[in-house]
Design a protein around this motif. Sequence first.
Motif, PDB file in Angstrom:
ATOM      1  N   LYS A   1       1.038  -1.416   0.188  1.00 38.17           N
ATOM      2  CA  LYS A   1       0.204  -0.124  -0.402  1.00 38.17           C
ATOM      3  C   LYS A   1       1.112   1.578  -0.253  1.00 38.17           C
ATOM      4  CE  LYS A   1      -4.285  -1.876   0.576  1.00 38.17           C
ATOM      5  NZ  LYS A   1      -4.969  -1.770   1.440  1.00 38.17           N
ATOM      6  N   ASP A   2       0.470   2.348  -0.262  1.00 44.52           N
ATOM      7  CA  ASP A   2       1.288   3.478  -0.501  1.00 44.52           C
ATOM      8  C   ASP A   2       1.126   4.613   0.175  1.00 44.52           C
ATOM      9  OD1 ASP A   2      -1.118   4.672  -1.459  1.00 44.52           O
ATOM     10  OD2 ASP A   2      -0.192   4.545  -3.929  1.00 44.52           O
TER      11      ASP A   2
ATOM     12  N   GLY B   1      -2.953   5.306   0.466  1.00 37.12           N
ATOM     13  CA  GLY B   1      -4.290   3.760   0.923  1.00 37.12           C
ATOM     14  C   GLY B   1      -3.665   3.305  -0.399  1.00 37.12           C
ATOM     15  N   GLU B   2      -3.535   3.206  -1.158  1.00 38.45           N
ATOM     16  CA  GLU B   2      -3.708   2.816  -2.603  1.00 38.45           C
ATOM     17  C   GLU B   2      -2.951   1.868  -2.868  1.00 38.45           C
ATOM     18  OE1 GLU B   2      -6.137   3.603  -4.566  1.00 38.45           O
ATOM     19  OE2 GLU B   2      -7.048   5.114  -3.436  1.00 38.45           O
ATOM     20  N   LEU B   3      -3.289   0.586  -3.237  1.00 43.26           N
ATOM     21  CA  LEU B   3      -2.587  -1.221  -3.427  1.00 43.26           C
ATOM     22  C   LEU B   3      -1.375  -0.253  -4.778  1.00 43.26           C
ATOM     23  CD1 LEU B   3      -1.839  -3.913  -4.222  1.00 43.26           C
ATOM     24  CD2 LEU B   3      -3.551  -3.789  -6.472  1.00 43.26           C
TER      25      LEU B   3
ATOM     26  N   GLN C   1       0.013   5.340   7.577  1.00 43.06           N
ATOM     27  CA  GLN C   1      -0.568   5.528   5.908  1.00 43.06           C
ATOM     28  C   GLN C   1       0.205   7.389   5.920  1.00 43.06           C
ATOM     29  OE1 GLN C   1      -3.613   4.676   4.406  1.00 43.06           O
ATOM     30  NE2 GLN C   1      -4.144   6.617   3.531  1.00 43.06           N
TER      31      GLN C   1
END
Length: 213
Positions: free
Chosen positions: A55-56, A59-61, A119
């Motif tokens: 996850k970046d 919060g994205e894959l 995050q």
Amino acid sequence: MIKQLSTLIFVVFGLVLLGLGGVTAVQLRANNAEPELSTSFLFPTPKKLAPFALKDQHGELFSNIQLANKWSLFFIGYTSCPDVCPTTMGKLSAAYPELLKDVDLQIIFLSVDPQRDTQDKLLSYMDFFNPEFTAVTGEHSQLFPLTRDLGFVYAMVGEGQNYQVDHSASMALISPEGDKVAVIKPKSSTPGTLPQILTKELISDIRNIVDTY
């Protein structure tokens, strides 16, 4: 007489072809020459990265899919790092605008401290150094295989919340096909000095690798 003349023409034509072939071979060798590198090691054969999913900072894959069609430069660390990480991130921030002139490149900070690097913390860290950079992390079960694949190592040192993380200070350059093609390593300029990656050598090496890839 005609037969002898035909034979002579055939021999001359053959020699011309051989000469052209030699020139072509020299030209091909010149085109495939190894790039001149100052602080990097180029792998003779690119190494495919195994599938991963992290996850970046948004919060994205982030997976192998995000490596496609552009060059990627990985560096591992953690936001609480007192020295190597902020120094390296500062150099990457300084080099990035110059690199973008010639290379479609993304910088990826791979945090190996998922317990503390939330995050929000990763987002703040990237915003401080360069909002265009990507920060990713995951569970140790996800991080260990990827760091090993990239040629990095890390280990937790100490106990409690003030533990440190020993980690590699090298960077890994990944091709638009998702292959590891080179590792960029710190080096000592003079005996007794701390190894480091000079910004100008980082820029030069990446350009030379991309130009000859």
